[in-house]
Design a protein around this motif. Structure first.
Motif, PDB file in Angstrom:
ATOM      1  N   PHE A  62       0.941  -1.181  -0.117  1.00  0.00           N
ATOM      2  CA  PHE A  62       0.170   0.023  -0.011  1.00  0.00           C
ATOM      3  C   PHE A  62       0.856   1.261   0.126  1.00  0.00           C
ATOM      4  O   PHE A  62       2.202   1.271   0.618  1.00  0.00           O
ATOM      5  CB  PHE A  62      -0.886  -0.275   1.141  1.00  0.00           C
ATOM      6  N   THR A  63       0.349   2.270  -0.523  1.00  0.00           N
ATOM      7  CA  THR A  63       0.985   3.469  -0.597  1.00  0.00           C
ATOM      8  C   THR A  63       0.419   4.722   0.075  1.00  0.00           C
ATOM      9  O   THR A  63       0.380   5.830  -0.600  1.00  0.00           O
ATOM     10  CB  THR A  63       1.191   3.806  -2.180  1.00  0.00           C
ATOM     11  N   PHE A  64      -0.025   4.579   1.184  1.00  0.00           N
ATOM     12  CA  PHE A  64      -0.845   5.568   2.060  1.00  0.00           C
ATOM     13  C   PHE A  64       0.426   6.503   2.507  1.00  0.00           C
ATOM     14  O   PHE A  64       1.485   6.303   2.438  1.00  0.00           O
ATOM     15  CB  PHE A  64      -1.338   5.072   3.214  1.00  0.00           C
ATOM     16  N   ASP A  65      -0.135   7.887   2.545  1.00  0.00           N
ATOM     17  CA  ASP A  65       0.875   9.005   2.924  1.00  0.00           C
ATOM     18  C   ASP A  65       1.221   8.577   4.335  1.00  0.00           C
ATOM     19  O   ASP A  65       2.452   9.066   4.518  1.00  0.00           O
ATOM     20  CB  ASP A  65      -0.001  10.219   3.019  1.00  0.00           C
ATOM     21  N   GLU A  66       0.398   8.240   5.311  1.00  0.00           N
ATOM     22  CA  GLU A  66       0.832   8.095   6.479  1.00  0.00           C
ATOM     23  C   GLU A  66       1.595   6.703   6.640  1.00  0.00           C
ATOM     24  O   GLU A  66       1.082   5.726   6.289  1.00  0.00           O
ATOM     25  CB  GLU A  66      -0.318   8.069   7.360  1.00  0.00           C
ATOM     26  N   GLU A  67       2.648   6.617   7.158  1.00  0.00           N
ATOM     27  CA  GLU A  67       3.604   5.582   7.300  1.00  0.00           C
ATOM     28  C   GLU A  67       2.736   4.673   8.228  1.00  0.00           C
ATOM     29  O   GLU A  67       2.930   3.077   8.144  1.00  0.00           O
ATOM     30  CB  GLU A  67       4.885   5.638   7.917  1.00  0.00           C
ATOM     31  N   TRP A  68       2.175   4.903   9.471  1.00  0.00           N
ATOM     32  CA  TRP A  68       1.559   4.270  10.169  1.00  0.00           C
ATOM     33  C   TRP A  68       0.287   3.233   9.471  1.00  0.00           C
ATOM     34  O   TRP A  68       0.178   1.855   9.638  1.00  0.00           O
ATOM     35  CB  TRP A  68       1.175   4.773  11.473  1.00  0.00           C
ATOM     36  N   ALA A  69      -0.440   3.874   8.433  1.00  0.00           N
ATOM     37  CA  ALA A  69      -1.146   3.173   7.739  1.00  0.00           C
ATOM     38  C   ALA A  69      -0.734   2.109   6.906  1.00  0.00           C
ATOM     39  O   ALA A  69      -1.322   1.147   6.668  1.00  0.00           O
ATOM     40  CB  ALA A  69      -1.865   4.288   6.947  1.00  0.00           C
ATOM     41  N   ARG A  70       0.535   2.359   6.260  1.00  0.00           N
ATOM     42  CA  ARG A  70       0.922   1.592   5.511  1.00  0.00           C
ATOM     43  C   ARG A  70       1.682   0.049   6.346  1.00  0.00           C
ATOM     44  O   ARG A  70       1.435  -0.866   5.850  1.00  0.00           O
ATOM     45  CB  ARG A  70       2.364   1.965   4.741  1.00  0.00           C
TER      46      ARG A  70
END
Length: 96
Positions: A62-70
């Motif tokens: 995944f390429t979410f902006d937030e690292e925690w979400a990735r």
């Protein structure tokens, strides 16, 4: 119950345990990451290395902006797949 069916029970249990341990280790890494654990600590580093190896195919999916979400989605997906596939295979082995 046939002898063959009785012999596959332990095999199914081993498959389930392996899948559960893999998912637990990955889940533990997610928790340690979210709690901002010291990555220089030997235990944290070990858990991260094992989790990264187990989730090689999904940790950067995944390429979410937030690292925690990735981290949560990438590693979490791997943990869920280990649980679902591991338990499905174990159930299939039990039915043989």
């Amino acid at each position: 119950m046939s002898t063959r069916k009785a012999n596959l029970g332990p095999t199914a249990a081993v498959i389930t345990v392996i899948a559960d341990v893999a998912a637990f280790i990955i889940g533990l890494w997610i928790v340690l990451y979210l709690l901002d654990a010291n990555e220089q600590n030997g235990l944290v580093e070990f858990i991260h290395d094992v989790s990264r190896w187990l989730a090689t195919w999904s940790h950067d999916l995944f390429t979410f902006d937030e690292e925690w979400a990735r981290v949560v989605c990438g590693y979490g997906l791997a943990a869920v797949v280990y649980l679902v596939v591991g338990h499905a295979v174990a159930n299939r082995v039990r039915r043989l």
